[in-house]
Design a protein around this motif. Structure first.
Motif, PDB file in Angstrom:
ATOM      1  N   ARG A   1       0.998  -1.019   0.021  1.00  0.00           N
ATOM      2  CA  ARG A   1       0.117  -0.050  -0.191  1.00  0.00           C
ATOM      3  C   ARG A   1       1.058   1.232  -0.053  1.00  0.00           C
ATOM      4  NH1 ARG A   1      -4.451   1.817  -1.951  1.00  0.00           N
ATOM      5  NH2 ARG A   1      -5.917   3.260  -0.248  1.00  0.00           N
ATOM      6  N   GLY A   2       2.023   0.835   0.197  1.00  0.00           N
ATOM      7  CA  GLY A   2       3.045   2.320   0.286  1.00  0.00           C
ATOM      8  C   GLY A   2       3.565   2.875   1.811  1.00  0.00           C
ATOM      9  N   MET A   3       3.161   1.862   2.708  1.00  0.00           N
ATOM     10  CA  MET A   3       3.828   2.282   3.950  1.00  0.00           C
ATOM     11  C   MET A   3       5.108   2.550   3.858  1.00  0.00           C
ATOM     12  SD  MET A   3       3.301   0.399   7.634  1.00  0.00           S
ATOM     13  CE  MET A   3       1.511   0.933   7.749  1.00  0.00           C
ATOM     14  N   ASP A   4       5.778   3.578   4.554  1.00  0.00           N
ATOM     15  CA  ASP A   4       7.138   3.886   4.631  1.00  0.00           C
ATOM     16  C   ASP A   4       7.844   2.625   5.489  1.00  0.00           C
ATOM     17  OD1 ASP A   4       9.680   4.480   5.314  1.00  0.00           O
ATOM     18  OD2 ASP A   4       9.110   6.795   5.892  1.00  0.00           O
TER      19      ASP A   4
ATOM     20  N   GLU B   1       8.794   0.217  13.890  1.00  0.00           N
ATOM     21  CA  GLU B   1       7.695  -0.322  14.878  1.00  0.00           C
ATOM     22  C   GLU B   1       7.970  -1.546  15.172  1.00  0.00           C
ATOM     23  OE1 GLU B   1       5.198   1.539  15.881  1.00  0.00           O
ATOM     24  OE2 GLU B   1       4.033  -0.311  16.755  1.00  0.00           O
ATOM     25  N   LEU B   2       8.446  -2.459  14.202  1.00  0.00           N
ATOM     26  CA  LEU B   2       8.960  -3.855  14.744  1.00  0.00           C
ATOM     27  C   LEU B   2      10.230  -3.590  15.827  1.00  0.00           C
ATOM     28  CD1 LEU B   2       8.726  -5.827  11.178  1.00  0.00           C
ATOM     29  CD2 LEU B   2       7.084  -4.917  12.996  1.00  0.00           C
ATOM     30  N   TYR B   3      10.740  -2.529  15.812  1.00  0.00           N
ATOM     31  CA  TYR B   3      11.855  -2.662  16.668  1.00  0.00           C
ATOM     32  C   TYR B   3      11.473  -2.219  17.957  1.00  0.00           C
ATOM     33  CZ  TYR B   3      16.104  -3.719  13.898  1.00  0.00           C
ATOM     34  OH  TYR B   3      17.139  -4.164  12.989  1.00  0.00           O
ATOM     35  N   GLY B   4      10.085  -1.509  18.024  1.00  0.00           N
ATOM     36  CA  GLY B   4       9.501  -1.052  19.292  1.00  0.00           C
ATOM     37  C   GLY B   4      10.269   0.318  19.464  1.00  0.00           C
TER      38      GLY B   4
ATOM     39  N   THR C   1       5.213   3.484  13.331  1.00  0.00           N
ATOM     40  CA  THR C   1       3.952   3.846  12.760  1.00  0.00           C
ATOM     41  C   THR C   1       3.002   4.194  14.043  1.00  0.00           C
ATOM     42  OG1 THR C   1       3.548   1.371  12.715  1.00  0.00           O
ATOM     43  CG2 THR C   1       3.910   2.924  10.633  1.00  0.00           C
ATOM     44  N   SER C   2       3.274   3.182  15.078  1.00  0.00           N
ATOM     45  CA  SER C   2       2.551   3.793  16.282  1.00  0.00           C
ATOM     46  C   SER C   2       3.536   3.834  17.549  1.00  0.00           C
ATOM     47  CB  SER C   2       1.538   2.366  16.791  1.00  0.00           C
ATOM     48  OG  SER C   2       0.409   2.343  15.635  1.00  0.00           O
ATOM     49  N   ARG C   3       4.585   4.321  17.356  1.00  0.00           N
ATOM     50  CA  ARG C   3       5.600   4.771  18.220  1.00  0.00           C
ATOM     51  C   ARG C   3       5.891   3.261  19.229  1.00  0.00           C
ATOM     52  NH1 ARG C   3       4.095   9.994  21.511  1.00  0.00           N
ATOM     53  NH2 ARG C   3       1.801   9.159  21.078  1.00  0.00           N
ATOM     54  N   GLY C   4       5.825   2.308  18.511  1.00  0.00           N
ATOM     55  CA  GLY C   4       6.104   1.023  19.323  1.00  0.00           C
ATOM     56  C   GLY C   4       4.910   0.388  20.085  1.00  0.00           C
TER      57      GLY C   4
ATOM     58  N   GLY D   1       3.327  -2.891  17.333  1.00  0.00           N
ATOM     59  CA  GLY D   1       4.252  -4.161  16.766  1.00  0.00           C
ATOM     60  C   GLY D   1       3.674  -4.657  15.425  1.00  0.00           C
ATOM     61  N   SER D   2       4.497  -5.660  15.194  1.00  0.00           N
ATOM     62  CA  SER D   2       4.316  -6.470  13.896  1.00  0.00           C
ATOM     63  C   SER D   2       2.940  -6.511  13.412  1.00  0.00           C
ATOM     64  CB  SER D   2       4.987  -7.996  13.907  1.00  0.00           C
ATOM     65  OG  SER D   2       4.694  -8.799  12.819  1.00  0.00           O
ATOM     66  N   MET D   3       1.882  -7.043  14.533  1.00  0.00           N
ATOM     67  CA  MET D   3       0.671  -7.550  14.108  1.00  0.00           C
ATOM     68  C   MET D   3      -0.240  -6.097  13.919  1.00  0.00           C
ATOM     69  SD  MET D   3       0.280 -11.001  16.404  1.00  0.00           S
ATOM     70  CE  MET D   3       0.546 -10.159  18.025  1.00  0.00           C
ATOM     71  N   HIS D   4       0.123  -5.175  14.350  1.00  0.00           N
ATOM     72  CA  HIS D   4      -0.872  -4.275  14.338  1.00  0.00           C
ATOM     73  C   HIS D   4      -0.105  -2.685  13.484  1.00  0.00           C
ATOM     74  CE1 HIS D   4      -1.330  -6.459  18.229  1.00  0.00           C
ATOM     75  NE2 HIS D   4      -2.572  -6.834  17.480  1.00  0.00           N
ATOM     76  N   LEU D   5      -0.062  -3.056  12.362  1.00  0.00           N
ATOM     77  CA  LEU D   5       0.514  -1.818  11.511  1.00  0.00           C
ATOM     78  C   LEU D   5      -0.530  -0.982  11.035  1.00  0.00           C
ATOM     79  CD1 LEU D   5       3.340  -3.473   9.396  1.00  0.00           C
ATOM     80  CD2 LEU D   5       3.734  -2.129  11.602  1.00  0.00           C
ATOM     81  N   PHE D   6      -0.621   0.341  11.258  1.00  0.00           N
ATOM     82  CA  PHE D   6      -1.589   1.259  10.803  1.00  0.00           C
ATOM     83  C   PHE D   6      -0.991   2.508  10.055  1.00  0.00           C
ATOM     84  CE2 PHE D   6      -3.263  -0.468  14.689  1.00  0.00           C
ATOM     85  CZ  PHE D   6      -4.815  -0.791  14.359  1.00  0.00           C
TER      86      PHE D   6
END
Lengths: 325, 322
Positions: free
Chosen positions: B72-75, B82-85, B90-93, B96-101
């Motif tokens: 979709r074009g997420m940076d 986000e995955l690094y917390g 994308t949600s300031r940590g 996580g992996s399962m909840h990208l917005f």
């Protein structure tokens, strides 16, 4: 001032919402053509039509989720779940989705919706239809829970809920729809989170909400006959809850009884008790007493049901035996 | 297919592949925690279907969400952070992996309760319809979700209310470790559930990005012309475990290897491009190199991003703008 019952106050609030905000719509089981299981939405279908008053299939998870999704696009859904017992079928949507969306998206998405639902016992409806789960929802960060006991608060809290951009569990008690009271003509709101002293007193603080308010009022009258002055607090909102007003009362009366229609184990009343004892320990002259429903699935028979829920007799006994008044 | 489109498709598929491979490595190094579900093997679905969407359309998906997010074009920098917390995630940590917005992209989240996002997808479509907006909802879910009641509640509501939504079933044949034959009474016919709700449906090869694109295009056109909901079942296969915690004892290595050898969506598409003289090997190699640089950068970005403090944890529990 106009005299009306709680059902009418809610109906007035819903009509206002539909009139004033194009994004508001109502959704639920039999709220439209049938007129609403508790008649709160009576005539709304006729007056606002099927686009605004949506009769849903019996699919609690489906339509609560649909309300969440629509609110994420800017709609303001007011969902009716026929009773709080049926909300268990939608609890994944409420707890895992509605409560978490704003947080997990770090504020990118919001869920500005109201779930109206009916709590409590008293209808001779047996074990699956007589429960009081508002305390469960109050324990979940991300949800707000309101539980008015009179028409004035019902309208005021409904207005505040409409202006709030969070998922709100709006709890109505099936035995309170006919309660009447004065409702001011000019527009007002009742702030979410603010308990109210509904009777001032000096000797004992009685804390209650929703269906326990009439019991508390009855206890207050009985004790008055014995020259015991009770201060009666209707917390009105379970989450958030401003404890300052409660602390002030406790510091004055030094004795507390809490009425909670939920079972003893894990009750919200017990949570209130723990907050009070931690903050007002030096002011307490007696143990804080919590009166709950007995730890029994609700029996059908009226003879039994009336004894299982907190009633005046049981509350008075506890006040005498545990608090010593 | 023209050269530019082919390049874009290949770039996006390789971007997802390398992003996921990097995630796997970083998980092993302890940089990424929690549950990590990789999309490796399934890239053709996200790229082929999302490339057909417009910016007014919404996407909502399951917890194996990196592929859809990137397509979709997420940076990728923000996704990796986000995955690094980290605080630039994308949600300031907090997700996580399962909840990208990414609300700017109408990317309405990865959701981690199987089937739980389907009713929400229906609601987004209801919101679109009620506000008379353009756009539709693309809702991805797996074969595991089909056995949830919420799948059926959602299908019924979408059809009953005639909503602009595509139910996109990514059938990778395993709900965690349970093969669809061990979980479904009629495993070959999952797409036929749609019939019961009066909804058109189709079953396609999800490893072929062009097939995926064509079926998505057809479905989207139908909805844009005022048609109601649809279901697409895309047959696919994940080359890695369910999550990084997968013991891999429920399927044979030979099965995995056969899929990798015969149906790798990236290799299939490369072959297509070579056979039809759309891209040269030199050009595909160049794409590979470009992606490599991009992934290196996003790992550096995530590494260098600060950790969040507790004020982040306590923020956005409630929406305070009333």
């Amino acid at each position: 001032m106009a005299e009306m019952n709680l059902r009418q106050a809610l109906s007035k609030g819903l009509r206002e919402a539909l009139d004033n905000n194009d994004n508001v719509f109502l959704m639920g089981e039999d709220i439209g053509l049938y007129g609403g299981p508790y008649a709160v939405t009576k005539d709304l279908y006729k007056d606002y039509g099927p686009e605004k008053i949506i009769d849903t299939p019996i699919a609690e998870s489906g339509f609560v989720g649909a309300a969440i999704g629509s609110s994420m696009t800017g709609m303001k859904p007011i969902v009716e779940i026929m009773t709080i017992n049926f909300s268990l079928l939608a609890i994944d949507q409420i707890v895992n989705h509605a409560a978490k969306m704003h947080y997990m998206s770090d504020g990118q998405l919001s869920v500005p919706m109201i779930i109206r639902t009916v709590t409590g016992a008293g209808g001779r409806l047996a074990a699956t239809h007589s429960q009081s789960f508002e305390g469960w929802y109050a324990s979940v960060p991300g949800l707000k829970v309101v539980a008015p006991s009179n028409p004035n608060d019902a309208l005021g809290l409904l207005r505040s809920s409409l202006n709030d951009n969070n998922p709100i569990i709006f709890v109505e008690h099936s035995m309170l729809y006919g309660v009447t009271g004065e409702v001011p003509e000019p527009y007002y709101e009742t702030p979410i989170g603010l308990p109210k002293v509904i009777q001032e007193g000096t000797d004992l603080t009685i804390i209650a909400w929703s269906g326990m308010i009439p019991v508390a009022q009855d206890v207050e009258l009985k004790l008055k006959e014995e020259n015991i002055s009770c201060e009666l607090i209707d917390i009105r909102t379970l989450n958030p809850i401003d404890f300052e007003l409660i602390f002030e009362s406790v510091k004055k009366t030094n004795k507390v009884v809490i009425l909670d229609e939920y079972w003893e184990t894990g009750s919200f009343g017990a949570y209130i008790s723990s907050v009070i004892q931690e903050n007002c320990f030096d002011y307490l002259d007696a143990p804080i007493s919590v009166v709950n429903s007995m730890n029994i699935p609700m029996p059908y028979s009226a003879e039994l049901e009336d004894q299982v829920v907190p009633n005046t007799k049981r509350v008075l006994e506890k006040i005498k035996n545990k608090i010593g008044l | 297919m023209d050269k530019e489109t082919a390049k874009k498709y290949l770039f996006d598929m390789i971007k997802i592949r390398q992003f996921e491979e990097a995630c796997g490595r970083m998980y092993m190094q302890g940089k990424i925690k929690g549950f990590l579900h990789l999309y490796i093997g399934e890239e053709a679905i996200a790229v082929g279907s999302i490339s057909e969407l417009s910016k007014d359309d919404y996407i909502i998906t399951h917890y194996r969400d990196h592929g859809h997010a990137l397509a979709r074009g997420m940076d990728p920098n923000k996704a990796m952070a986000e995955l690094y917390g980290k605080v630039d995630g994308t949600s300031r940590g907090k997700g996580g992996s399962m909840h990208l917005f990414d609300s700017d992209l109408n990317f309405m989240g990865g959701h981690a309760i199987v089937g739980g996002h389907l009713p929400i997808a229906v609601g987004i479509a209801l919101g679109i319809k009620k506000q008379k907006r353009k756009g539709l909802v693309m809702c991805y879910f797996g074969d595991g979700a089909v056995n949830e009641g919420e799948f059926h509640e959602s299908m019924n509501l979408a059809a009953l209310w005639d909503l602009p939504i595509i139910f996109y079933l990514e059938n990778n044949q395993y709900g965690m470790g349970t093969h669809v034959k061990r979980s479904s009474a009629n495993p070959e016919m999952l797409y036929k559930f749609a019939d019961l709700y009066g909804m058109p449906s189709t079953k396609i090869d999800g490893m072929d990005v062009i097939t995926v694109r064509d079926s998505a295009r057809e479905a989207i056109e139908k909805i844009r012309k005022g048609g109601g909901p649809l279901l697409i079942e895309a047959m696919t296969y994940r080359f890695r475990g369910h999550s990084m915690a997968d013991p891999s004892e429920y399927r044979e290595n030979e099965e995995v290897q056969q899929w990798q050898k015969e149906k790798d969506p990236i290799e299939l598409f490369k072959d297509y491009c070579y056979t039809n003289n759309i891209l040269t090997e030199q050009e595909t190699n160049q794409i590979n190199g470009e992606v490599k640089t991009l992934i290196k950068e996003c790992l550096e970005f995530a590494e260098n991003s600060p950790l969040p403090d507790m004020s982040v944890a306590e923020d956005k529990i409630y929406n305070t703008n009333n």
